[in-house]
Design an enzyme around this catalytic site. Sequence first.
Site, PDB file in Angstrom:
ATOM      1  N   CYS A 155     -18.216  -6.654   5.298  1.00 19.67           N
ATOM      2  CA  CYS A 155     -17.765  -5.520   6.117  1.00 19.67           C
ATOM      3  C   CYS A 155     -18.928  -4.685   6.660  1.00 19.67           C
ATOM      4  CB  CYS A 155     -16.832  -4.621   5.313  1.00 19.67           C
ATOM      5  SG  CYS A 155     -15.238  -5.382   5.033  1.00 19.67           S
TER       6      CYS A 155
HETATM    7  N1  COA Z   1       4.080  -3.627  -2.085  1.00 14.29           N
HETATM    8  C1  COA Z   1       4.611  -2.927  -3.111  1.00 14.29           C
HETATM    9  N2  COA Z   1       3.936  -2.610  -4.236  1.00 14.29           N
HETATM   10  C2  COA Z   1       2.682  -3.063  -4.332  1.00 14.29           C
HETATM   11  C3  COA Z   1       2.069  -3.803  -3.315  1.00 14.29           C
HETATM   12  C4  COA Z   1       2.830  -4.090  -2.158  1.00 14.29           C
HETATM   13  N3  COA Z   1       2.312  -4.796  -1.145  1.00 14.29           N
HETATM   14  N4  COA Z   1       0.802  -4.117  -3.687  1.00 14.29           N
HETATM   15  C5  COA Z   1       0.622  -3.579  -4.903  1.00 14.29           C
HETATM   16  N5  COA Z   1       1.749  -2.957  -5.304  1.00 14.29           N
HETATM   17  C6  COA Z   1       1.996  -2.266  -6.561  1.00 14.29           C
HETATM   18  C7  COA Z   1       1.083  -2.757  -7.668  1.00 14.29           C
HETATM   19  O1  COA Z   1       1.610  -3.913  -8.282  1.00 14.29           O
HETATM   20  C8  COA Z   1       1.074  -1.570  -8.589  1.00 14.29           C
HETATM   21  O2  COA Z   1       2.236  -1.564  -9.366  1.00 14.29           O
HETATM   22  P1  COA Z   1       2.188  -1.081 -10.906  1.00 14.29           P
HETATM   23  O3  COA Z   1       1.753   0.350 -10.841  1.00 14.29           O
HETATM   24  O4  COA Z   1       3.597  -1.303 -11.345  1.00 14.29           O
HETATM   25  O5  COA Z   1       1.178  -1.975 -11.570  1.00 14.29           O
HETATM   26  C9  COA Z   1       1.135  -0.386  -7.643  1.00 14.29           C
HETATM   27  O6  COA Z   1       1.696  -0.875  -6.422  1.00 14.29           O
HETATM   28  C10 COA Z   1      -0.206   0.222  -7.357  1.00 14.29           C
HETATM   29  O7  COA Z   1      -1.106  -0.839  -6.996  1.00 14.29           O
HETATM   30  P2  COA Z   1      -2.644  -0.621  -6.821  1.00 14.29           P
HETATM   31  O8  COA Z   1      -3.312  -1.916  -6.447  1.00 14.29           O
HETATM   32  O9  COA Z   1      -3.197   0.102  -7.993  1.00 14.29           O
HETATM   33  O10 COA Z   1      -2.606   0.330  -5.532  1.00 14.29           O
HETATM   34  P3  COA Z   1      -3.705   1.256  -4.931  1.00 14.29           P
HETATM   35  O11 COA Z   1      -3.135   2.590  -4.751  1.00 14.29           O
HETATM   36  O12 COA Z   1      -5.018   1.130  -5.622  1.00 14.29           O
HETATM   37  O13 COA Z   1      -3.876   0.634  -3.465  1.00 14.29           O
HETATM   38  C11 COA Z   1      -5.424  -0.750  -2.236  1.00 14.29           C
HETATM   39  C12 COA Z   1      -4.315  -0.688  -3.283  1.00 14.29           C
HETATM   40  C13 COA Z   1      -5.944  -2.174  -2.158  1.00 14.29           C
HETATM   41  C14 COA Z   1      -4.833  -0.374  -0.874  1.00 14.29           C
HETATM   42  C15 COA Z   1      -6.531   0.244  -2.615  1.00 14.29           C
HETATM   43  O14 COA Z   1      -6.936   0.068  -3.949  1.00 14.29           O
HETATM   44  C16 COA Z   1      -7.743   0.119  -1.736  1.00 14.29           C
HETATM   45  O15 COA Z   1      -7.692   0.273  -0.541  1.00 14.29           O
HETATM   46  N6  COA Z   1      -8.905  -0.129  -2.311  1.00 14.29           N
HETATM   47  C17 COA Z   1     -10.113  -0.321  -1.544  1.00 14.29           C
HETATM   48  C18 COA Z   1      -9.997  -1.615  -0.850  1.00 14.29           C
HETATM   49  C19 COA Z   1     -11.122  -1.866   0.087  1.00 14.29           C
HETATM   50  O16 COA Z   1     -11.590  -1.029   0.792  1.00 14.29           O
HETATM   51  N7  COA Z   1     -11.578  -3.083   0.093  1.00 14.29           N
HETATM   52  C20 COA Z   1     -12.603  -3.453   0.940  1.00 14.29           C
HETATM   53  C21 COA Z   1     -12.176  -4.630   1.648  1.00 14.29           C
HETATM   54  S1  COA Z   1     -13.432  -5.037   2.712  1.00 14.29           S
END
Ligand code: COA
Length: 372
Positions: A155
């Site tokens: 990225c």
């Molecule tokens: N739909 C519904 N629920 C979902 C889901 C979806 N698509 N994806 C995950 N969940 C659930 C998870 O299973 C979890 O459930 P639980 O609490 O029962 O275990 C809950 O939602 C929270 O998931 P989590 O992964 O902890 O969410 P989050 O708030 O951390 O958001 C991201 C996830 C990936 C959006 C976030 O962590 C993020 O953006 N991180 C940085 C990513 C990034 O910048 N990456 C760089 C790529 S270049």
Amino acid sequence: MTPVISATGLWTPDEMISNEELVASFNAWSDKWNAAHAADIDAGTVAPKPHSNVEFIEKASGIKSRYVVNKSGVIDPDIMRPVIAERPNDQISIMAEIAVEAARQALDRAGRRPQEVDAVLCAASNMQRAYPAMAVEIQAALGIEGFAFDMNVACSSATFGIQTAADFVRSGSARSVLMVNPEICSGHLNFTDRDSHFIFGDVATAVLIEAEDVAAPDHWKITGTSLKTVFSNNIRNNFGFLNRTAPEGVGASDKLFVQEGRKVFREVVPMVAAMINSELERLGLVSGDLRRMWLHQANAGMNRLIAAKVLGRDATPDESPTVLDTYANTSSAGSIIAFHKHSDDFVAGDRGLICSFGAGYSAGTVFVEKAA
Ligand code: COA
């Protein structure tokens, strides 16, 4: 010689997928998967695939839709990946094709003929082949002489590309460098992984970096650049010629994008904010000197926090614009799309920051000042 940004270009695919459409296809796929594995699920030996959710996606990421080079394959529950026809070697590659579109726009906006460009850098998070370099194909398609090469810093590829081009200009080895970011992220996204199926979109951007004395007056001075990398496995893609298990989408695992999203969030935000703050200090600036930050577009929450750590308060949408809602995360291209779409209102002397971060970990800052 002072390096400047003469112009940028943006190519956006024609096809778009809303969260609603993406979630409908994911849920249809998971229902089918659960039906096919009903006996194992009933026996408790495999876990059922839960449904995805539109509200979760928007709340967790700020993403509402994404552009893709192929929609029909991605939203077909029997395919769950883009269907991109392989092209014969005598036809331009798709990554080169979309980069050329963005590049032509940047060259037109700068009033620059391809023959006046000295070098091409193709900086992106995935190349569609090992060699010949995508950059050399793009160079040939545009009729540019000189040299070209590929670089991959995930990225952060665009800011690493800008600093590399700026260093060529500073050293005198090139006076006009075209840096392009064709990103077909849909090709390395696992659309059957609920945690990440919504993250990415496709796009191509281009930035023309030149010596100030050859650039048109309406340019952006590059007043400071910095790069940083710290190894982490928290964002990883193991696809490569030594691991040739075909990433067929359904069932693909670590040969496509995988991440520990929470850890990424927690570890990258402080790293990037500290980097911006120390660069501000090194350049004799304070955050109030920045009219705008064009941050990497991965997650709205990350951008909110980074901007707040730099400004000491929440940023307004004008100070830290987002394109996540329409483009999603487009890897290296995100901060360049934000810059391209939200910079026409700058006047001479206005300062801003292009900043990217991502896998590696990697991060880059490019401070700019509008010249006229
Ligand atoms: N739909 C519904 N629920 C979902 C889901 C979806 N698509 N994806 C995950 N969940 C659930 C998870 O299973 C979890 O459930 P639980 O609490 O029962 O275990 C809950 O939602 C929270 O998931 P989590 O992964 O902890 O969410 P989050 O708030 O951390 O958001 C991201 C996830 C990936 C959006 C976030 O962590 C993020 O953006 N991180 C940085 C990513 C990034 O910048 N990456 C760089 C790529 S270049």
